[in-house]
Write an enzyme that holds these catalytic residues in place. Structure first.
Site, short mmCIF file in Angstrom:
data_model
loop_
_atom_site.label_atom_id
_atom_site.label_comp_id
_atom_site.label_asym_id
_atom_site.label_seq_id
_atom_site.Cartn_x
_atom_site.Cartn_y
_atom_site.Cartn_z
N ALA A 10 0.80 -1.23 0.00
CA ALA A 10 0.00 0.00 0.00
C ALA A 10 0.83 1.28 0.00
CB ALA A 10 -0.94 -0.02 1.20
N GLU A 32 10.62 -5.70 -3.33
CA GLU A 32 9.60 -6.40 -2.56
C GLU A 32 10.13 -7.76 -2.14
OE1 GLU A 32 6.72 -8.17 -0.63
OE2 GLU A 32 6.65 -6.02 -1.09
N ALA A 40 -4.84 -6.31 -0.99
CA ALA A 40 -5.65 -5.86 0.14
C ALA A 40 -5.49 -6.81 1.31
CB ALA A 40 -7.11 -5.76 -0.28
N CYS A 42 -6.44 -6.36 4.27
CA CYS A 42 -7.65 -6.36 5.09
C CYS A 42 -8.69 -7.36 4.58
CB CYS A 42 -8.26 -4.97 5.13
SG CYS A 42 -7.18 -3.73 5.91
#
Length: 438
Positions: A10, A32, A40, A42
């Site tokens: 994010a 990364e 996402a 969440c």
């Protein structure tokens, strides 16, 4: 100008997109440690139950999109192990990358205590897509009972989604109640909802270890109170910032290990910025730097960090501590300070609490909503609020979060011009009714 970003989720990719959109000559490299970009986190509990059908549905943009469409040197499986601020390089196993400006957006990782038996099979944490896929691989018919260690947001969401799969769920929580961020009177509704849906609660207990079966999978959880037979364990007791690799850099960290940043997301070391779950966030009510690792903050901080790195100065305005979640038939939300937090800051505070209707009481769609406001006893400034109910919670918490941003008083809450029609509200909104009860 060479921009290097550590972390491809994010905060990192929000920053990267601002840089490439506003600086045509920018060379952007993203390192990364995993293989997924911009997904996402969440949504992971909902992947477990199948509410989200595929892991790819959680990916906003894949790595190829960043490479081919936006010209970003987006690398995978590149775990950074060190930063040299003097030479302006970052390094890992088999690579070293120079930078002119660096953004650290490494996020946070689950806290995993050194309990006996933690190396047994079917003991998991949940923070990444691979974590979720690993849990799903273990959720066969032979797994009938799941134990969740931790009664916070992730623990509650996982409990709900595994119960939807028909699993018997037990939550072990060190606190004497679920939802410790809520006032005691509010958290009782959370516990009632858990019990209503067959979730067993073991409260006020600490885990001491695990034992396994002959196949090397977890079989029991030992706590300070009892031994629980189980088929799978998910540990969800919080997260800690991924900042261990910064030792020796001179970058200042908070007591919780988050990178201290100023309003422009700059660290204590020149040309190094930080954003997201590895960084601090300024709390507007506490008026101090805090650590509130949420996706909303990560996206905002990342976007602003990217702009600041290219010289488009935009300060991060801070947070008020807003959070919301679904738990079975209820929505739980809070913003601002609890009475405990206010007292820790030496604010003289009081509480006003009501149980009212989300719409006109005579309307057939009316539902009950529990509302609570925390306010300064002397100035009547609103310090925080909590809401629990089946509907209308999201509206109320967002209204209050906006009000907190501008430091309103209880009287000003009463005077707000909020919408009214019988299907949607009563003539006095539940927030206003709660303010009037003081």
């Amino acid at each position: 100008m060479k921009y290097v970003i550590i972390g491809g989720d994010a905060a990192g990719m929000s920053a990267a997109m601002q840089i490439v959109r506003n600086d045509e000559d920018a060379e952007v490299t993203v390192l990364e440690s995993g293989t997924y970009y911009s997904y996402a986190q969440c949504g992971l509990p909902y992947l477990l139950s199948g509410v989200v059908e595929e892991a790819d549905h959680l990916v906003a943009r894949d790595v190829e999109t960043f490479r081919e469409k936006h010209g970003i040197d987006a690398r995978v499986n590149h775990k950074v192990t060190g930063v040299d601020p003097k030479q302006k390089t970052v390094r890992g196993d088999g690579f070293e990358v120079p930078y002119d400006k660096l953004l650290i957006a490494t996020g946070a990782r689950p806290i995993v205590p050194d309990w006996d038996g933690m190396d047994l099979g079917r003991i998991h944490t949940l923070k990444t897509i691979p974590d979720a896929l690993g849990i799903m691989d273990n959720l066969g018919d032979e797994v009938k009972h799941v134990t969740i260690v931790g009664g916070g947001y992730i623990g509650l969401e996982v409990a709900e989604n595994l119960a939807l799969l028909g699993k018997k769920v037990t939550i072990i929580n060190r606190s004497e109640r679920l939802g410790a961020d809520f006032e005691k009177s509010m958290s009782s509704h959370i516990q009632d909802e858990a019990t209503k849906h067959g979730v067993e609660l073991v409260l006020g207990a600490t885990v001491t270890g695990f034992s396994g079966d002959t196949d090397g999978n977890v079989q029991t959880v030992q706590t300070s109170e009892q031994t629980i037979n189980t088929d799978l364990v998910i540990v969800a007791i919080g997260v800690t910032p991924n900042t261990d690799f910064l030792d020796g850099t001179g970058i200042h960290l908070s007591p919780k290990g988050a990178i201290k940043v100023n309003a422009y997301l700059e660290s204590s070391v020149s040309c190094i910025y930080a954003a997201g779950d590895c960084a601090t966030q300024y709390h507007r009510l506490k008026q101090i730097d805090d650590f509130l690792p949420l996706g909303t903050h990560a996206n905002k901080q990342g976007r602003l960090a990217g702009l600041n790195m290219i010289g488009h100065a935009r300060p991060f305005q801070g947070v008020v501590g807003t959070a919301i979640m679904q738990f079975f038939d209820l929505t739980l939300a809070r913003t601002g300070l609890s009475s405990r937090e206010a007292q820790e800051l030496k604010f003289p505070c009081a509480i006003s609490e009501t149980e009212t209707s989300t719409s006109a009481a005579y309307h057939p769609n009316a539902e009950r909503i529990h509302s609570l406001l925390v306010y300064h006893r002397d100035t009547e400034q609103v310090l925080g609020g909590q809401f629990i109910g089946k509907t209308g919670v999201d509206k109320r918490v967002d209204v209050l979060a906006t009000a907190l941003y501008y430091s309103v008083t209880m009287e000003q809450i009463e005077n707000l011009d909020l919408s009214y029609a019988p299907p949607y509200n009563s003539v006095w909104d539940p927030i206003q009714q709660t303010a009037r009860r003081r």
